[in-house]
Motif scaffolding. Structure first.
Motif, PDB file in Angstrom:
ATOM      1  N   ALA A   3      15.839 -14.436   2.975  1.00 19.97           N
ATOM      2  CA  ALA A   3      16.082 -13.001   3.151  1.00 19.97           C
ATOM      3  C   ALA A   3      16.632 -12.396   1.872  1.00 19.97           C
ATOM      4  CB  ALA A   3      17.039 -12.768   4.319  1.00 19.97           C
ATOM      5  N   ALA A   4      17.490 -13.123   1.176  1.00 18.64           N
ATOM      6  CA  ALA A   4      18.057 -12.624  -0.081  1.00 18.64           C
ATOM      7  C   ALA A   4      16.983 -12.499  -1.157  1.00 18.64           C
ATOM      8  CB  ALA A   4      19.178 -13.547  -0.557  1.00 18.64           C
ATOM      9  N   ILE A   5      16.067 -13.448  -1.210  1.00 13.02           N
ATOM     10  CA  ILE A   5      14.976 -13.400  -2.187  1.00 13.02           C
ATOM     11  C   ILE A   5      14.097 -12.185  -1.918  1.00 13.02           C
ATOM     12  CG2 ILE A   5      12.863 -14.557  -2.962  1.00 13.02           C
ATOM     13  CD1 ILE A   5      14.396 -17.226  -2.457  1.00 13.02           C
ATOM     14  N   HIS A   6      13.765 -11.966  -0.638  1.00 14.56           N
ATOM     15  CA  HIS A   6      12.948 -10.803  -0.295  1.00 14.56           C
ATOM     16  C   HIS A   6      13.675  -9.510  -0.654  1.00 14.56           C
ATOM     17  CE1 HIS A   6      10.393 -13.500   2.071  1.00 14.56           C
ATOM     18  NE2 HIS A   6       9.487 -12.554   1.964  1.00 14.56           N
ATOM     19  N   SER A   7      14.959  -9.444  -0.392  1.00 19.13           N
ATOM     20  CA  SER A   7      15.729  -8.239  -0.711  1.00 19.13           C
ATOM     21  C   SER A   7      15.703  -7.955  -2.203  1.00 19.13           C
ATOM     22  CB  SER A   7      17.181  -8.385  -0.240  1.00 19.13           C
ATOM     23  OG  SER A   7      17.221  -8.407   1.156  1.00 19.13           O
ATOM     24  N   ALA A   8      15.878  -8.980  -3.013  1.00 17.53           N
ATOM     25  CA  ALA A   8      15.875  -8.798  -4.466  1.00 17.53           C
ATOM     26  C   ALA A   8      14.489  -8.378  -4.957  1.00 17.53           C
ATOM     27  CB  ALA A   8      16.306 -10.091  -5.157  1.00 17.53           C
ATOM     28  N   ALA A   9      13.443  -9.003  -4.425  1.00 12.67           N
ATOM     29  CA  ALA A   9      12.089  -8.695  -4.865  1.00 12.67           C
ATOM     30  C   ALA A   9      11.670  -7.275  -4.475  1.00 12.67           C
ATOM     31  CB  ALA A   9      11.105  -9.699  -4.280  1.00 12.67           C
ATOM     32  N   LEU A  10      12.212  -6.782  -3.383  1.00 16.23           N
ATOM     33  CA  LEU A  10      11.809  -5.472  -2.872  1.00 16.23           C
ATOM     34  C   LEU A  10      12.875  -4.400  -3.081  1.00 16.23           C
ATOM     35  CD1 LEU A  10      10.199  -6.740   0.441  1.00 16.23           C
ATOM     36  CD2 LEU A  10       9.009  -5.900  -1.587  1.00 16.23           C
ATOM     37  N   ALA A  11      13.707  -4.591  -4.066  1.00 17.56           N
ATOM     38  CA  ALA A  11      14.821  -3.657  -4.299  1.00 17.56           C
ATOM     39  C   ALA A  11      14.347  -2.222  -4.456  1.00 17.56           C
ATOM     40  CB  ALA A  11      15.618  -4.096  -5.526  1.00 17.56           C
ATOM     41  N   GLY A  12      13.193  -1.994  -5.057  1.00 23.09           N
ATOM     42  CA  GLY A  12      12.705  -0.636  -5.265  1.00 23.09           C
ATOM     43  C   GLY A  12      11.790  -0.134  -4.160  1.00 23.09           C
ATOM     44  N   ALA A  13      11.550  -0.948  -3.141  1.00 23.90           N
ATOM     45  CA  ALA A  13      10.625  -0.571  -2.068  1.00 23.90           C
ATOM     46  C   ALA A  13      11.298   0.361  -1.068  1.00 23.90           C
ATOM     47  CB  ALA A  13      10.133  -1.821  -1.356  1.00 23.90           C
ATOM     48  N   ASP A  14      10.493   1.003  -0.256  1.00 24.98           N
ATOM     49  CA  ASP A  14      11.049   1.893   0.767  1.00 24.98           C
ATOM     50  C   ASP A  14      11.751   1.068   1.844  1.00 24.98           C
ATOM     51  OD1 ASP A  14       9.109   1.603   3.245  1.00 24.98           O
ATOM     52  OD2 ASP A  14       7.835   1.724   1.464  1.00 24.98           O
ATOM     53  N   ASP A  15      12.590   1.735   2.618  1.00 21.87           N
ATOM     54  CA  ASP A  15      13.413   1.066   3.617  1.00 21.87           C
ATOM     55  C   ASP A  15      12.575   0.319   4.652  1.00 21.87           C
ATOM     56  OD1 ASP A  15      16.016   0.528   4.873  1.00 21.87           O
ATOM     57  OD2 ASP A  15      15.254   1.823   6.475  1.00 21.87           O
ATOM     58  N   ALA A  16      11.480   0.905   5.101  1.00 22.28           N
ATOM     59  CA  ALA A  16      10.651   0.262   6.122  1.00 22.28           C
ATOM     60  C   ALA A  16      10.081  -1.065   5.621  1.00 22.28           C
ATOM     61  CB  ALA A  16       9.522   1.197   6.549  1.00 22.28           C
ATOM     62  N   LEU A  17       9.639  -1.089   4.366  1.00 26.04           N
ATOM     63  CA  LEU A  17       9.100  -2.325   3.806  1.00 26.04           C
ATOM     64  C   LEU A  17      10.197  -3.371   3.644  1.00 26.04           C
ATOM     65  CD1 LEU A  17       6.702  -3.898   2.726  1.00 26.04           C
ATOM     66  CD2 LEU A  17       7.094  -2.845   0.498  1.00 26.04           C
ATOM     67  N   ARG A  18      11.376  -2.955   3.205  1.00 20.49           N
ATOM     68  CA  ARG A  18      12.495  -3.902   3.069  1.00 20.49           C
ATOM     69  C   ARG A  18      12.884  -4.479   4.428  1.00 20.49           C
ATOM     70  NH1 ARG A  18      14.358  -0.020  -0.350  1.00 20.49           N
ATOM     71  NH2 ARG A  18      15.961   0.662   1.108  1.00 20.49           N
ATOM     72  N   ARG A  19      12.909  -3.642   5.454  1.00 22.08           N
ATOM     73  CA  ARG A  19      13.272  -4.121   6.793  1.00 22.08           C
ATOM     74  C   ARG A  19      12.222  -5.093   7.325  1.00 22.08           C
ATOM     75  NH1 ARG A  19      14.614   1.174  10.091  1.00 22.08           N
ATOM     76  NH2 ARG A  19      14.749  -0.327  11.794  1.00 22.08           N
ATOM     77  N   LEU A  20      10.959  -4.784   7.084  1.00 21.09           N
ATOM     78  CA  LEU A  20       9.892  -5.672   7.514  1.00 21.09           C
ATOM     79  C   LEU A  20       9.987  -7.016   6.803  1.00 21.09           C
ATOM     80  CD1 LEU A  20       7.299  -6.213   9.104  1.00 21.09           C
ATOM     81  CD2 LEU A  20       6.036  -5.134   7.227  1.00 21.09           C
ATOM     82  N   ALA A  21      10.221  -6.974   5.503  1.00 21.24           N
ATOM     83  CA  ALA A  21      10.358  -8.214   4.731  1.00 21.24           C
ATOM     84  C   ALA A  21      11.548  -9.030   5.225  1.00 21.24           C
ATOM     85  CB  ALA A  21      10.513  -7.896   3.249  1.00 21.24           C
ATOM     86  N   ARG A  22      12.645  -8.359   5.537  1.00 20.91           N
ATOM     87  CA  ARG A  22      13.837  -9.052   6.038  1.00 20.91           C
ATOM     88  C   ARG A  22      13.530  -9.715   7.382  1.00 20.91           C
ATOM     89  NH1 ARG A  22      18.217  -8.486   9.326  1.00 20.91           N
ATOM     90  NH2 ARG A  22      20.151  -9.421   8.572  1.00 20.91           N
ATOM     91  N   ALA A  23      12.863  -8.998   8.267  1.00 17.69           N
ATOM     92  CA  ALA A  23      12.543  -9.563   9.580  1.00 17.69           C
ATOM     93  C   ALA A  23      11.619 -10.780   9.447  1.00 17.69           C
ATOM     94  CB  ALA A  23      11.905  -8.497  10.467  1.00 17.69           C
ATOM     95  N   HIS A  24      10.622 -10.679   8.573  1.00 17.26           N
ATOM     96  CA  HIS A  24       9.724 -11.822   8.354  1.00 17.26           C
ATOM     97  C   HIS A  24      10.475 -13.003   7.752  1.00 17.26           C
ATOM     98  CE1 HIS A  24       5.615 -10.802   9.465  1.00 17.26           C
ATOM     99  NE2 HIS A  24       5.940  -9.549   9.193  1.00 17.26           N
ATOM    100  N   ALA A  25      11.359 -12.725   6.820  1.00 18.17           N
ATOM    101  CA  ALA A  25      12.140 -13.799   6.202  1.00 18.17           C
ATOM    102  C   ALA A  25      13.041 -14.469   7.237  1.00 18.17           C
ATOM    103  CB  ALA A  25      12.964 -13.240   5.043  1.00 18.17           C
TER     104      ALA A  25
END
Length: 135
Positions: A3-25
Motif C-alpha cells: 500500500a505504501a509503494i502504491h501511495s508513493a507511485a501515485l502521489a500525483g494521481a487523483d483521489d479516486a485512483l489513489r483509493r483504488l490502488a490502496r484497496a487493490h494493494a
C-alpha cells in the motif's frame, strides 16, 4: 508495504485512483497473508480494503469472499456464512460469474459437511455452470 509503494507511485494521481490502488494493494496484502497462514493479518487487510465504500463492486465481492475464507480459519464460521451469502446475493451471474461460482462452491462445501447432500449438489451444479460461463 504494498500500500505504501502504491501511495508513493501515485502521489500525483487523483483521489479516486489513489483509493483504488490502496484497496487493490490491501487485497493483495490480504491474499499474501492468507497464503502464509497469517489469518489475523489477512483479516485486517481485507477489512481495510472493504472499508472504502467507493471500491468497485468486483473488488468488494472478491475481498468479501476472501475475508470469509479467513474467518473460517479464525473460528468465525457464522460471519463467513454471512459474507459468502452476501456475495451470492449481490453477484450478478452474467457480470461476475467467477466470484459467484467460488461463493456457491464454498456454500456447497459447507452444506456437504453439514450433511445436506442434495442442497450441496445444487450449489455445486450452479457453481459448475458459472465456471463454464467464466471461461
Amino acid at each position: 508495504a504494498s500500500a505504501a509503494i502504491h501511495s508513493a507511485a501515485l502521489a500525483g494521481a487523483d483521489d479516486a485512483l489513489r483509493r483504488l490502488a490502496r484497496a487493490h494493494a490491501l487485497y493483495a496484502e490480504g491474499q499474501a497473508h492468507f497464503s502464509a497462514t497469517r489469518y489475523a493479518d489477512a483479516d485486517r487487510a481485507f477489512a481495510a480494503a472493504l472499508a472504502d465504500p467507493a471500491i468497485p463492486e468486483v473488488l468488494r465481492l472478491w475481498a468479501s469472499f476472501s475475508r470469509g475464507a479467513v474467518l473460517v480459519s479464525l473460528g468465525n464460521p457464522a460471519e463467513r456464512d454471512r459474507l459468502v451469502d452476501a456475495v451470492i446475493a449481490r453477484a450478478d451471474s452474467t457480470v461476475y460469474p467467477a466470484v459467484l461460482s467460488r461463493a456457491r462452491w464454498a456454500r456447497g462445501t459447507v452444506l456437504l459437511r453439514d450433511g445436506s447432500f442434495e442442497q450441496a449438489v445444487e450449489y455445486f451444479r450452479a457453481a459448475q455452470r458459472g465456471f463454464a460461463r467464466a471461461g
